[in-house]
Design a protein around this motif. Structure first.
Motif, PDB file in Angstrom:
ATOM      1  N   GLU A 247       0.865  -1.188   0.000  1.00  0.00           N
ATOM      2  CA  GLU A 247       0.000   0.000   0.000  1.00  0.00           C
ATOM      3  C   GLU A 247       0.893   1.226   0.000  1.00  0.00           C
ATOM      4  O   GLU A 247       1.751   1.380   0.872  1.00  0.00           O
ATOM      5  CB  GLU A 247      -0.915   0.032   1.221  1.00  0.00           C
ATOM      6  CG  GLU A 247      -1.787   1.293   1.269  1.00  0.00           C
ATOM      7  CD  GLU A 247      -2.554   1.470   2.561  1.00  0.00           C
ATOM      8  OE1 GLU A 247      -3.306   2.464   2.670  1.00  0.00           O
ATOM      9  OE2 GLU A 247      -2.374   0.628   3.471  1.00  0.00           O
TER      10      GLU A 247
ATOM     11  N   ARG B 141       0.202   7.621  -5.088  1.00  0.00           N
ATOM     12  CA  ARG B 141      -0.957   6.901  -4.543  1.00  0.00           C
ATOM     13  C   ARG B 141      -2.182   7.113  -5.428  1.00  0.00           C
ATOM     14  O   ARG B 141      -2.912   6.166  -5.741  1.00  0.00           O
ATOM     15  CB  ARG B 141      -1.235   7.362  -3.114  1.00  0.00           C
ATOM     16  CG  ARG B 141      -2.425   6.651  -2.461  1.00  0.00           C
ATOM     17  CD  ARG B 141      -2.657   7.155  -1.043  1.00  0.00           C
ATOM     18  NE  ARG B 141      -3.853   6.547  -0.478  1.00  0.00           N
ATOM     19  CZ  ARG B 141      -3.863   5.403   0.212  1.00  0.00           C
ATOM     20  NH1 ARG B 141      -2.723   4.753   0.424  1.00  0.00           N
ATOM     21  NH2 ARG B 141      -4.994   4.926   0.695  1.00  0.00           N
ATOM     22  N   ASP B 142      -2.399   8.357  -5.865  1.00  0.00           N
ATOM     23  CA  ASP B 142      -3.567   8.649  -6.708  1.00  0.00           C
ATOM     24  C   ASP B 142      -3.465   7.934  -8.046  1.00  0.00           C
ATOM     25  O   ASP B 142      -4.470   7.414  -8.562  1.00  0.00           O
ATOM     26  CB  ASP B 142      -3.681  10.159  -6.942  1.00  0.00           C
ATOM     27  CG  ASP B 142      -4.055  10.911  -5.673  1.00  0.00           C
ATOM     28  OD1 ASP B 142      -4.493  10.250  -4.706  1.00  0.00           O
ATOM     29  OD2 ASP B 142      -3.891  12.144  -5.652  1.00  0.00           O
TER      30      ASP B 142
ATOM     31  N   ALA C 235      -4.285   4.315  -7.570  1.00  0.00           N
ATOM     32  CA  ALA C 235      -5.727   4.175  -7.329  1.00  0.00           C
ATOM     33  C   ALA C 235      -6.510   4.268  -8.637  1.00  0.00           C
ATOM     34  O   ALA C 235      -7.457   3.505  -8.868  1.00  0.00           O
ATOM     35  CB  ALA C 235      -6.193   5.243  -6.340  1.00  0.00           C
ATOM     36  N   ARG C 236      -6.124   5.201  -9.529  1.00  0.00           N
ATOM     37  CA  ARG C 236      -6.810   5.332 -10.812  1.00  0.00           C
ATOM     38  C   ARG C 236      -6.621   4.077 -11.670  1.00  0.00           C
ATOM     39  O   ARG C 236      -7.563   3.596 -12.317  1.00  0.00           O
ATOM     40  CB  ARG C 236      -6.298   6.563 -11.565  1.00  0.00           C
ATOM     41  CG  ARG C 236      -6.720   7.890 -10.957  1.00  0.00           C
ATOM     42  CD  ARG C 236      -6.530   9.038 -11.951  1.00  0.00           C
ATOM     43  NE  ARG C 236      -5.159   9.139 -12.422  1.00  0.00           N
ATOM     44  CZ  ARG C 236      -4.211   9.853 -11.815  1.00  0.00           C
ATOM     45  NH1 ARG C 236      -4.487  10.506 -10.686  1.00  0.00           N
ATOM     46  NH2 ARG C 236      -2.988   9.917 -12.313  1.00  0.00           N
TER      47      ARG C 236
ATOM     48  N   ALA D 211      -8.762   1.320 -10.310  1.00  0.00           N
ATOM     49  CA  ALA D 211     -10.175   1.551 -10.646  1.00  0.00           C
ATOM     50  C   ALA D 211     -10.448   1.197 -12.108  1.00  0.00           C
ATOM     51  O   ALA D 211     -11.480   0.591 -12.437  1.00  0.00           O
ATOM     52  CB  ALA D 211     -10.537   3.007 -10.372  1.00  0.00           C
TER      53      ALA D 211
END
Length: 322
Positions: free
Chosen positions: A291, A299-300, A303-304, A307
């Motif tokens: 993580e 991090r973003d 995450a994208r 997703a």
């Protein structure tokens, strides 16, 4: 052991000629006083060596004196036969020479050590390149090696990463390094490091150059690698690692040196990364084992990507469906 050290003193003087007590002490990692005692012991045993006083003095053997004593132990024989892998020697055009040298070493060994040497060939095989790396095409490898041996200047066309990519260079080749299956030449002026497989054209010359007396190839390469990693890993990331998850290279070293074990069994650590792009790919490879907490941009981005993967696989038709 003293007997082994005395043999080393004798062989050093035989192969290198005159050496000072300080040079012998540095080579053998003992005190100068110990060298004095060893030299006295050799002289008492009838070895014809003598010392010259003064600034240019030192110990040396009587001209023409040679010893047949090798002093090879079983461990030394193993190390010697494993020292040069056949593959790189063959690339340099020294395959038959290496084979002949190994044969001579084997023939000179006592029967017991010869049996040890025979077992080495069947139990150890050194393969330097990585699993997922194709062998580099190095058509000018032998020409570069010849220039290193002979101390002659090379004129090359070299392809580098940044613009202008193709440049002309005059090289004074000081030495060569094989790193992870890839050949490099360290050359002056500078010196600088060049990948041999990136030489596009090469012209050998008869111009000789003077190899710097103070140039140490091993010391240079160690410093070069240290500087390379310092320039490569310019950013940091804060991560949590699941039990059993391992990073690689400097990141793994950072975890082992400064990782903090948390109550849930995960490890919190700050690790060096090359860039957001590179770290993005490396951390995604570990799946749910890592993580990323910071930087926010990394991090973003992860995450994208996660997703997008979820949408892609969530909309995928079931096996056997219409």
């Amino acid at each position: 052991m003293k007997s082994s050290r005395l043999v080393s003193v004798l062989l050093l003087l035989q192969t290198r000629g005159r050496m000072t007590a300080a040079q012998l002490a540095e080579e053998l990692e003992v005190s100068v006083r110990t060298v004095y005692r060893d030299v006295e012991a050799l002289a008492a045993a009838g070895v014809p060596l003598y010392g010259d006083a003064g600034h240019a003095g030192g110990y040396r053997l009587l001209a023409g004196y040679r010893t047949r004593l090798t002093g090879l132990t079983a461990d030394e024989a193993r190390a010697l036969l494993l020292a040069v892998p056949p593959g790189p020697a063959a690339q340099l055009g020294l395959g038959p020479v290496l084979a002949a040298a190994r044969l001579k070493v084997r023939a000179a060994l006592p029967a017991e050590l010869r049996a040890h040497a025979d077992r080495i060939g069947g139990r150890f095989h050194l393969d330097a390149p990585g699993w997922y790396a194709d062998a580099d095409e190095t058509p000018y490898l032998s020409a570069v090696a010849d220039a290193v041996w002979s101390g002659r200047v090379l004129h090359v066309t070299y392809r580098r990463w940044r613009e202008p990519t193709d440049v002309e260079r005059r090289l004074e080749p000081y030495g060569m390094v094989l790193k992870a299956g890839r050949w490099y030449v360290v050359a002056g002026p500078g010196p600088r490091t060049y990948r041999v497989d990136r030489i596009l054209e090469l012209s050998a010359t008869d111009e000789e150059f003077t190899h710097p007396d103070d140039f140490d190839l091993t010391a240079y390469w160690t410093a070069y690698q240290r500087d390379f990693h310092r320039r490569l890993y310019r950013a940091e990331a804060v991560v949590r690692l699941a039990p059993g998850t391992r990073l690689s290279g400097p990141a793994d070293a950072a975890v082992r040196a400064g990782g903090q074990l948390q109550d849930d069994g995960w490890t919190l650590a700050t690790v060096p990364v090359e860039s957001v792009d590179h770290a993005h790919a490396e951390f995604l490879r570990l799946g749910t084992g890592v993580e990323v907490l910071a930087p926010a941009a990394l991090r973003d981005r992860i995450a994208r990507t996660v997703a997008e993967l979820a949408r892609t696989y969530g909309n995928a038709p079931a096996p056997g469906g219409d």
